[in-house]
Design an enzyme around this catalytic site. Structure first.
Site, PDB file in Angstrom:
ATOM      1  N   CYS A 136       0.457  -1.628  -0.238  1.00 31.01           N
ATOM      2  CA  CYS A 136      -0.080  -0.169  -0.159  1.00 31.01           C
ATOM      3  C   CYS A 136       1.007   1.547  -0.096  1.00 31.01           C
ATOM      4  O   CYS A 136       0.706   2.174   0.346  1.00 31.01           O
ATOM      5  CB  CYS A 136      -1.393   0.083   1.517  1.00 31.01           C
ATOM      6  SG  CYS A 136      -2.142  -0.888   1.212  1.00 31.01           S
ATOM      7  N   GLY A 170       3.138  11.445  -5.365  1.00 32.70           N
ATOM      8  CA  GLY A 170       3.619  12.509  -4.088  1.00 32.70           C
ATOM      9  C   GLY A 170       2.187  13.755  -4.012  1.00 32.70           C
ATOM     10  O   GLY A 170       2.174  14.340  -3.524  1.00 32.70           O
ATOM     11  N   ASP A 171       1.260  13.348  -4.656  1.00 37.39           N
ATOM     12  CA  ASP A 171       0.237  14.286  -4.891  1.00 37.39           C
ATOM     13  C   ASP A 171      -1.240  13.952  -3.249  1.00 37.39           C
ATOM     14  O   ASP A 171      -1.885  14.208  -3.309  1.00 37.39           O
ATOM     15  CB  ASP A 171      -1.155  13.691  -6.171  1.00 37.39           C
ATOM     16  CG  ASP A 171      -0.524  14.333  -7.344  1.00 37.39           C
ATOM     17  OD1 ASP A 171       0.102  15.865  -7.229  1.00 37.39           O
ATOM     18  OD2 ASP A 171      -0.241  14.048  -8.443  1.00 37.39           O
TER      19      ASP A 171
END
EC number: 4.1.1.32
Length: 618
Positions: free
Chosen positions: A271, A511-512
């Site tokens: 995950c 990164g988002d």
């Protein structure tokens, strides 16, 4: 035959430790005893010895300074959960999710296996601290092993050596951890690069706070300060003493205004846990900073301010190599530049390492993890899927300045994640502590990207393989903590992996994910807007920072956040685990489950954020 002398250094004062080492020498019958001091000279000497014995391969000093490659036996590549035991005095205290054998019976079995098991080998005594030296939350352990591979990895993963023994006075408590590769050597018998044995035992005695591991050489079964001590034994200690030991990363979040919060997050396998621990915010979110405290385990206690305060008990990173790249986790790749041990990855012709997805195009030729020639298209992996790196945490370019603070760090939020292609929205906040504990207890992931809902694997708190006692009691302990902490962390659930009907991911991830984290910090401080949903509080479209992601429309966001009435099937998937734990399941869980089921039945068949609310403020 008389046992050999233990040759304890003058600075060893702990009477229990001296007696235990004497008894272990008499049982295991090693040729010599080495008390590990944790020095650079000791590490270099052991690495050189393993290069000479064929256990280690020295990597290129130009490509990967002071780093080594190791190849395990093909049968010894992962944790052995079916051979992992919680030997509590009462069977019911181990619970139905753990393997149990009566302590007396198990000790008799282990005594036979350990008799003479270290013949022809050196016994190493490794004192270590799980946590910053001197921290009131840190705990000391001592591992005895006949594996120099374990010694070198423990030096990276823990604070170990003389400095720990000097803290251990005559009567101080420590956790004894005994390990052997289970491969004694007769006089004149040649050793192998990776000694191990087919008969494996990973055993925990929770009432005694003791650990025994036999015959495996793999890190997860032999670095006994990690999952065995810091989770299985520590979780049992935490229940008895009123604190928490959790399978969670810790990161720092600093806003452009200089406001700093610490967040802990539990992610099941596959995950993106390490990636999230070292996340790099999008360039458009200038001024936001993420720092890494730890990527795997946290220990915490209640502070005088009514908040939970945590430490990272580890000193290094023990991560899965395949999938780690400059694209997925540039901070991890920078951490691996030197002073690392790589296990079961591939070797390049110029003396460097490689694994799947490390680069867009694989090299033309490699030596694979089994020492065989490898070329692209040969239909076998170059690196084992569970190949690993061991790296010093201090080398991480975004390591938090306070990561070794013995005074511990206040936690503002808990994040629990799953890997679901449908049903679970991108993010929501639990309405209260009890509801959040229920959601964390029933978090799940699909076994494969194409798995059906029935194939969901429920992994409570990402602790199912690591809880050292009955999981029902574990849930009750979490509820108790919420009742005793006056300012508990806020609880959030995330799912980065929601898909379209054609199987494409709706959310860009990596990164988002910082955009979601920013909203969470706003919720912690009462600044971010939210909408009440059947599952909890969700962000509006305008509550997230979309700079640099202009193509992500409100319509797409609505699909990402929608809740179908089919969500009730998610509740049904919890039944198998909850029925197993029924005799000790918190009564609150039954009521919360019924309330959730009722809420989903009474909600629209397809619940979405209402467009007219996007511009409203809560």
């Amino acid at each position: 035959m008389e046992p050999i002398p233990i040759n304890a250094p003058d600075y060893v004062k702990n009477l229990k430790l001296l007696q235990w080492v004497k008894e272990t020498v008499a049982l295991c019958q090693p040729d010599s005893v080495c008390w590990c001091d944790g020095s650079t000279e000791e590490y270099d000497r052991l690495c050189e010895e393993m290069v000479n014995s064929g256990t280690f391969i020295k990597l290129s000093e130009q490509k990967r300074p002071n780093s080594y490659l190791c190849r395990s036996d093909p049968s010894d590549v992962a944790r052995v959960e079916d051979r992992t035991f919680i030997c509590s005095i009462r069977r019911q205290d181990a619970g139905p999710t753990n393997n149990w054998v009566a302590p007396k019976e198990m000790k008799a079995t282990l005594n036979k296996l350990f008799t003479g098991c270290m013949k022809g080998r050196t016994m190493y005594v490794i004192p270590f601290s799980m946590g910053p030296l001197g921290s009131h939350i840190a705990h000391i352990g001592v591992e005895i092993t006949d594996s120099p591979y374990v010694v070198t990895n423990m030096r990276i993963m823990t604070r170990m050596g003389r400095q720990v023994l000097e803290l251990l006075d005559e009567e101080a408590e420590f956790v004894p951890c005994l390990h052997s590769v289970g491969a004694p050597l007769e006089p004149g018998q040649a050793d192998v690069p990776w000694p191990c044995n087919d008969t494996k035992y990973i055993v925990h005695f929770p009432e005694e706070h003791a650990i025994v591991s036999y015959s495996s050489g793999y890190n997860g079964n032999t670095l006994l300060g990690k999952k065995c001590f810091a989770l299985r034994i520590a979780s049992s200690m935490a229940r008895d003493e009123g604190w928490l030991a959790e399978h969670m990363l810790i990161l720092g979040v600093e806003s452009p205004a200089g406001e700093k919060d610490y967040v802990a997050a539990a992610f099941p396998s596959a995950c993106g846990k390490t990636n999230f621990a070292m996340i790099i915010p999008p360039g458009e979110m200038e001024g936001w900073k993420i720092t890494t405290v730890g990527d795997d385990i946290r220990l915490d206690q209640q502070g005088k301010d009514g908040r939970l305060h945590a430490i990272n008990p580890e000193y290094g990173f023990f991560g899965v190599a395949p999938g780690t790249s400059d694209k997925s986790n540039p901070n991890a790749m920078a951490t691996l530049h030197a002073n690392c041990i790589f296990t079961n990855v591939a070797l390049t012709p110029d003396g460097d390492v490689w694994w799947e997805d490390m680069t867009d195009t694989p090299p033309e030729y490699l030596i694979d993890w089994q020492g065989k020639p490898w070329v692209p298209g040969c239909d076998r992996p170059a690196a084992h899927p569970n190949s690993r790196f061991t790296a010093p945490a201090s080398q991480c370019p975004v390591i938090d300045p306070a990561w070794e603070n013995p005074r511990v760090l206040p936690i503002s939020a808990f994040i629990f994640a799953g890997r679901r292609g449908d049903t679970i929205p991108l993010v929501y906040q639990s309405s209260n502590w009890y509801y959040g504990v229920y959601m964390a207890a029933t978090m799940g992931s699909e076994k494969t990207a194409a798995a059906a809902r029935s194939a969901t694997c429920v992994d409570p708190f990402a602790m199912l393989p690591f809880c050292g006692y009955h999981m029902g009691d574990y849930f009750n302990h979490w509820l108790h903590v919420g009742r005793t902490v006056s300012d508990p962390p806020r609880i959030f659930i995330v799912n980065w992996f929601r898909k379209t009907r054609t199987g494409k991911f709706l959310w860009p991830g990596f990164g988002d994910n910082m955009r979601v984290l920013k909203w969470m910090m706003g919720r912690v401080h009462g600044r971010s807007g939210a909408v009440e949903s059947p599952l909890g509080w969700m962000p509006r479209y305008e509550s997230l920072d979309w700079r640099g992601l202009d193509g992500f429309t409100s319509n797409k966001f609505s699909k990402l956040m929608s809740v179908d009435r089919e969500g009730k099937q998610e509740l049904f998937s919890h039944e198998e685990l909850l029925e197993k734990l029924y005799d000790r399941l918190p009564k609150e869980f039954t009521h919360i489950r019924e309330l959730l089921l009722s809420t989903l039945w009474m909600s629209p068949e397809h619940w979405e954020l209402a467009p007219e609310l996007y511009s409203a403020e809560s």
